[in-house]
Design a protein around this motif. Structure first.
Motif, PDB file in Angstrom:
ATOM      1  N   GLY A   1       0.337  -1.258  -0.169  1.00 59.42           N
ATOM      2  CA  GLY A   1       0.055  -0.182  -0.053  1.00 59.42           C
ATOM      3  C   GLY A   1       1.142   1.639  -0.105  1.00 59.42           C
ATOM      4  O   GLY A   1       0.321   2.676  -1.123  1.00 59.42           O
ATOM      5  N   ARG A   2       1.668   1.314   0.651  1.00 63.44           N
ATOM      6  CA  ARG A   2       3.024   2.360   1.016  1.00 63.44           C
ATOM      7  C   ARG A   2       3.074   2.752  -0.670  1.00 63.44           C
ATOM      8  O   ARG A   2       3.499   3.623  -0.932  1.00 63.44           O
ATOM      9  CB  ARG A   2       3.982   2.061   1.960  1.00 63.44           C
ATOM     10  CG  ARG A   2       4.521   3.121   2.254  1.00 63.44           C
ATOM     11  CD  ARG A   2       5.650   3.123   3.544  1.00 63.44           C
ATOM     12  NE  ARG A   2       5.361   2.780   4.959  1.00 63.44           N
ATOM     13  CZ  ARG A   2       5.338   3.240   5.725  1.00 63.44           C
ATOM     14  NH1 ARG A   2       5.075   3.874   5.463  1.00 63.44           N
ATOM     15  NH2 ARG A   2       4.380   2.287   6.858  1.00 63.44           N
ATOM     16  N   GLU A   3       4.358   1.723  -0.822  1.00 66.66           N
ATOM     17  CA  GLU A   3       4.839   1.343  -2.525  1.00 66.66           C
ATOM     18  C   GLU A   3       4.209   2.422  -3.419  1.00 66.66           C
ATOM     19  O   GLU A   3       3.988   3.545  -4.039  1.00 66.66           O
ATOM     20  CB  GLU A   3       5.481   0.243  -3.310  1.00 66.66           C
ATOM     21  CG  GLU A   3       6.959   0.207  -1.851  1.00 66.66           C
ATOM     22  CD  GLU A   3       7.063  -1.395  -1.889  1.00 66.66           C
ATOM     23  OE1 GLU A   3       8.142  -2.001  -1.522  1.00 66.66           O
ATOM     24  OE2 GLU A   3       5.880  -2.494  -2.771  1.00 66.66           O
ATOM     25  N   ASN A   4       2.771   2.110  -2.814  1.00 66.81           N
ATOM     26  CA  ASN A   4       1.429   2.897  -4.461  1.00 66.81           C
ATOM     27  C   ASN A   4       1.703   3.821  -3.690  1.00 66.81           C
ATOM     28  O   ASN A   4       1.621   4.946  -5.321  1.00 66.81           O
ATOM     29  CB  ASN A   4       0.180   2.428  -3.970  1.00 66.81           C
ATOM     30  CG  ASN A   4      -0.123   0.504  -4.961  1.00 66.81           C
ATOM     31  OD1 ASN A   4      -0.032   0.866  -6.394  1.00 66.81           O
ATOM     32  ND2 ASN A   4      -0.552  -0.512  -4.033  1.00 66.81           N
ATOM     33  N   LEU A   5       1.349   4.250  -2.893  1.00 64.06           N
ATOM     34  CA  LEU A   5       1.478   5.677  -2.258  1.00 64.06           C
ATOM     35  C   LEU A   5       1.967   6.946  -2.865  1.00 64.06           C
ATOM     36  O   LEU A   5       2.244   7.664  -3.598  1.00 64.06           O
ATOM     37  CB  LEU A   5       0.786   6.112  -1.659  1.00 64.06           C
ATOM     38  CG  LEU A   5      -0.709   5.754  -1.112  1.00 64.06           C
ATOM     39  CD1 LEU A   5      -0.991   4.991   1.031  1.00 64.06           C
ATOM     40  CD2 LEU A   5      -1.598   6.204  -1.387  1.00 64.06           C
ATOM     41  N   ILE A   6       3.484   6.019  -2.449  1.00 63.61           N
ATOM     42  CA  ILE A   6       4.903   6.150  -2.910  1.00 63.61           C
ATOM     43  C   ILE A   6       5.542   7.027  -4.434  1.00 63.61           C
ATOM     44  O   ILE A   6       5.326   8.079  -5.042  1.00 63.61           O
ATOM     45  CB  ILE A   6       5.835   5.998  -2.013  1.00 63.61           C
ATOM     46  CG1 ILE A   6       6.194   5.949  -0.949  1.00 63.61           C
ATOM     47  CG2 ILE A   6       7.135   6.558  -2.848  1.00 63.61           C
ATOM     48  CD1 ILE A   6       6.826   5.517   0.003  1.00 63.61           C
ATOM     49  N   MET A   7       4.498   5.860  -5.115  1.00 57.69           N
ATOM     50  CA  MET A   7       4.663   5.862  -6.450  1.00 57.69           C
ATOM     51  C   MET A   7       4.176   6.566  -7.284  1.00 57.69           C
ATOM     52  O   MET A   7       4.221   7.515  -8.027  1.00 57.69           O
ATOM     53  CB  MET A   7       4.274   4.310  -7.146  1.00 57.69           C
ATOM     54  CG  MET A   7       4.224   3.858  -8.398  1.00 57.69           C
ATOM     55  SD  MET A   7       3.770   2.579  -9.703  1.00 57.69           S
ATOM     56  CE  MET A   7       1.994   2.147  -8.478  1.00 57.69           C
ATOM     57  N   ILE A   8       2.993   6.653  -6.803  1.00 57.02           N
ATOM     58  CA  ILE A   8       2.041   7.875  -7.728  1.00 57.02           C
ATOM     59  C   ILE A   8       2.233   9.076  -7.363  1.00 57.02           C
ATOM     60  O   ILE A   8       2.236  10.545  -8.229  1.00 57.02           O
ATOM     61  CB  ILE A   8       0.379   8.010  -7.109  1.00 57.02           C
ATOM     62  CG1 ILE A   8       0.027   6.453  -7.572  1.00 57.02           C
ATOM     63  CG2 ILE A   8       0.024   8.835  -7.502  1.00 57.02           C
ATOM     64  CD1 ILE A   8      -0.092   6.131  -9.479  1.00 57.02           C
ATOM     65  N   ALA A   9       3.091   9.660  -6.237  1.00 62.80           N
ATOM     66  CA  ALA A   9       3.494  10.971  -5.601  1.00 62.80           C
ATOM     67  C   ALA A   9       4.901  11.348  -6.013  1.00 62.80           C
ATOM     68  O   ALA A   9       4.878  12.160  -6.591  1.00 62.80           O
ATOM     69  CB  ALA A   9       3.754  10.528  -4.318  1.00 62.80           C
ATOM     70  N   LYS A  10       5.883  10.272  -6.542  1.00 64.81           N
ATOM     71  CA  LYS A  10       6.455  10.473  -7.564  1.00 64.81           C
ATOM     72  C   LYS A  10       5.990  10.551  -8.297  1.00 64.81           C
ATOM     73  O   LYS A  10       6.682  11.780  -9.038  1.00 64.81           O
ATOM     74  CB  LYS A  10       7.572   9.198  -7.475  1.00 64.81           C
ATOM     75  CG  LYS A  10       8.146   9.055  -6.128  1.00 64.81           C
ATOM     76  CD  LYS A  10       9.291   7.855  -6.165  1.00 64.81           C
ATOM     77  CE  LYS A  10      10.325   7.445  -5.555  1.00 64.81           C
ATOM     78  NZ  LYS A  10      10.679   6.272  -5.257  1.00 64.81           N
ATOM     79  N   LEU A  11       5.730   9.992  -9.544  1.00 66.04           N
ATOM     80  CA  LEU A  11       4.711  10.611 -10.762  1.00 66.04           C
ATOM     81  C   LEU A  11       3.695  11.494 -10.854  1.00 66.04           C
ATOM     82  O   LEU A  11       3.610  12.748 -11.645  1.00 66.04           O
ATOM     83  CB  LEU A  11       3.782   9.358 -11.036  1.00 66.04           C
ATOM     84  CG  LEU A  11       4.275   8.180 -11.051  1.00 66.04           C
ATOM     85  CD1 LEU A  11       3.156   6.583 -11.718  1.00 66.04           C
ATOM     86  CD2 LEU A  11       5.772   8.035 -12.651  1.00 66.04           C
ATOM     87  N   ARG A  12       3.586  12.304  -9.793  1.00 59.51           N
ATOM     88  CA  ARG A  12       3.219  13.660  -9.800  1.00 59.51           C
ATOM     89  C   ARG A  12       4.367  14.639  -9.246  1.00 59.51           C
ATOM     90  O   ARG A  12       3.474  15.849  -9.147  1.00 59.51           O
ATOM     91  CB  ARG A  12       2.238  14.126  -8.279  1.00 59.51           C
ATOM     92  CG  ARG A  12       0.329  13.136  -8.796  1.00 59.51           C
ATOM     93  CD  ARG A  12      -0.749  13.532  -9.391  1.00 59.51           C
ATOM     94  NE  ARG A  12      -1.273  12.532  -9.381  1.00 59.51           N
ATOM     95  CZ  ARG A  12      -2.257  13.982 -10.644  1.00 59.51           C
ATOM     96  NH1 ARG A  12      -1.899  13.923 -11.120  1.00 59.51           N
ATOM     97  NH2 ARG A  12      -3.711  11.901 -11.297  1.00 59.51           N
TER      98      ARG A  12
END
Ligand SMILES: Nc1ncnc2c1ncn2[C@@H]1O[C@H](COP(=O)(O)OP(=O)(O)OP(=O)(O)O)[C@@H](O)[C@H]1O
Ligand SMILES: [Mg+2]
Lengths: 253, 255
Positions: A95-106
């Motif tokens: 779950g955390r990695e999913n959120l971090i991934m999107i935050a990086k893409l933003r």
């Protein structure tokens, strides 16, 4: 245009020779919650996919946050976020990695912090470091919605956000949607549940056989319903009655 | 548009990180990819090897280039598989509705394919060393070998991308690699081509695997590479460019 987050005119879409959208007209005000109602296969997802630049329309225009989806898809993507009908999480990541991934893409400054905050807000802190594939349907949906909030988009599409959720999680999801709108975000949601539209939406549109057959506030829609006859008990029409009555009327023709 | 371009490499980095995590969490795929080539190598060296006349005293040296190509050909089927799964899942729609270059997603998969194939190639070379593989090649020749292998991987990865993007089922997405794995058998990878019947021999000598195998073999044993290396490079670049164009077309049509 001014205050419209979404403005759709004469939108058409067919798959092969199956005409799904005949001529859809709708307008969504900035900062409001707009619910698109329709039965299975009515074309709700098709509209969402066109508005979020995943699908090209055959005709008509759609303006999202001032950008034409056909000619300025990049502009649209900058200002929206999509939570599709089926949870769009990476199951192999936590779950955390999913959120971090999107935050990086933003391209946010502090992806970890963003992830931590959202995990807390959505009650996923304990499950944060487990793979999303081990999540229950409700947890997956919460993660999904959390991912859509990253970067504070002006407009969020939620395609049947509560389908398959138990009542408790559903009410929680409603709370999130209301908070979003209170914070100024425009929410475009589709649903098959009339009570959901009734609970959440400022305006409701009903999509049936390729066109919007009714559009307005709950009170507007109530007026469309034949006045309650004087019976033993006077019964206020629920949105369900209205829905069925309108569809019935169309089909009688 | 500008911001999308500006962030292309960082976005691709995020995508690469994502699919590398996928691989690291399914190490079994890398082991599966290594298993068959290693088993073949054992079989050919210790069972058939005595009966095969290659004109070299070290059959492992002779065999290794072909084995590496087999490993790569089976490795890339996982790229097709991962792309196919991605296409089916909602996550790709999320990426596509975000302001990131769409091809960043595809490039993430392609680079991951290269990295995972490099891992399996290294594992197989280590096993070959244990089995008696020796090379007199200098650093420059090794670099050339690495270059050819990476190019070969890229070429086949783009073929895999076409398949992964257009497949209708998981089986379809992975089955295409069987003929590719078979190709080295009808080449000079295991036996010299002169022992083959004319028609087979004509095919064997003019298909890409033979020139690639011969070029790598020559580089590893410090022999002059001759024209083989140019033919090998021409094949790799040719396949790479054609499959890249088709993959991009399939990709544009899908999204
Ligand atoms: N890619 C496609 N190819 C052919 N037909 C399609 C495709 N996508 C959707 N359809 C058809 O278009 C119609 C509308 O589909 P859509 O998914 O927009 O409906 P929906 O209102 O979202 O339905 P649901 O409530 O089931 O999600 C359906 O009849 C569906 O079968
Ligand atoms: Mg739908």
């Amino acid at each position: 245009m001014g205050n419209a987050a979404i403005s759709v005119k004469g939108l058409k879409k067919s798959y092969k020779d199956k005409e799904v959208l005949k001529s859809v007209e709708l307008e969504v005000e900035k900062g409001s919650i707009f619910a698109l109602l329709g039965s299975n296969g009515a074309g709700k997802t098709t509209i969402v996919r066109i508005l979020s630049t995943l699908l090209k329309q055959d005709g008509g225009t759609a303006i999202v946050n001032g950008f034409d989806v056909a000619s300025k898809p990049e502009g649209v993507r900058q200002s929206i976020s999509l939570t599709g009908q089926f949870a769009a999480v990476d199951e192999i990541l936590t779950g955390r990695e999913n959120l971090i991934m999107i935050a990086k893409l933003r391209h946010l400054a502090n992806p970890r912090q963003v992830a931590d905050d959202l995990l807390k807000r959505f009650g996923l802190t304990d499950a944060a470091d487990r793979r999303a594939s081990t999540y229950s349907g409700g947890m997956r949906r919460r993660l999904d919605i959390a991912m859509s909030l990253i970067g504070k988009p002006q407009l969020i599409f939620l395609d049947e956000p509560t389908t398959g959720l138990d009542p408790e999680v559903r009410i929680e999801a409603w709370k999130v949607v209301k908070e979003l709108a209170d914070g100024g975000t425009t929410v475009f949601l589709t649903t098959q549940y009339l009570d959901e539209a009734e609970q959440l939406a400022d305006r409701i549109a009903i999509l049936h056989e390729g066109i919007i057959i009714a559009n307005g506030t709950l009170d507007d829609l109530k007026k469309l319903f034949p006045p309650a006859k004087v019976e033993y008990v006077e019964k206020q029409p629920s949105l369900e009655d209205i829905f069925l009555a309108i569809i019935g009327k169309k089909e009688d023709k | 548009m500008e911001t999308v371009k500006k962030h292309f490499f960082s976005d691709m980095g995020v995508m690469l990180g994502r699919s590398m995590r996928h691989i690291m969490r399914s190490m079994d795929t890398i082991i599966t990819v290594c298993f068959t080539p290693i088993a073949m190598m054992l079989l050919f060296v210790y069972v058939f090897g005595g009966a095969i006349q290659t004109g070299t005293d070290n059959y492992v040296n002779y065999l290794l280039p072909g084995i590496l190509l087999i490993a790569i050909a089976s490795g890339i089927s996982y790229t097709a598989y991962r792309l196919f799964l991605d296409k089916q899942r909602g996550i790709i729609e999320r990426f596509h509705s975000m302001p990131i270059a769409r091809s960043a997603v595809l490039w993430g998969h392609v680079l991951t394919s290269v990295v995972s194939n490099v891992i399996s190639v290294v594992i197989i070379i280590l096993v070959a060393l244990i089995m008696g593989f020796r090379s007199s090649a200098d650093v420059l020749s090794w670099l050339a070998v690495v270059g050819i292998l990476v190019l070969f991987t890229l070429a086949l990865t783009w073929v895999a991308a076409i398949v992964g993007l257009t497949a209708k089922s998981v089986e379809g997405a992975t089955a295409f690699s069987y003929p590719l794995i078979f190709l080295p058998f009808i080449s000079s990878a295991f036996v010299p081509t002169d022992s083959m019947p004319t028609v087979v021999r004509a095919f064997a000598e003019n298909q890409p695997v033979t020139s690639i195998v011969e070029a790598i073999r020559a580089l590893l044993s410090k022999q002059p590479v001759g024209s083989e290396i140019w033919i090998a490079l021409a094949w790799c670049f040719g396949i790479l460019i054609v499959s890249y164009l088709f993959a991009m077309r399939a990709f544009k049509r899908k999204v």
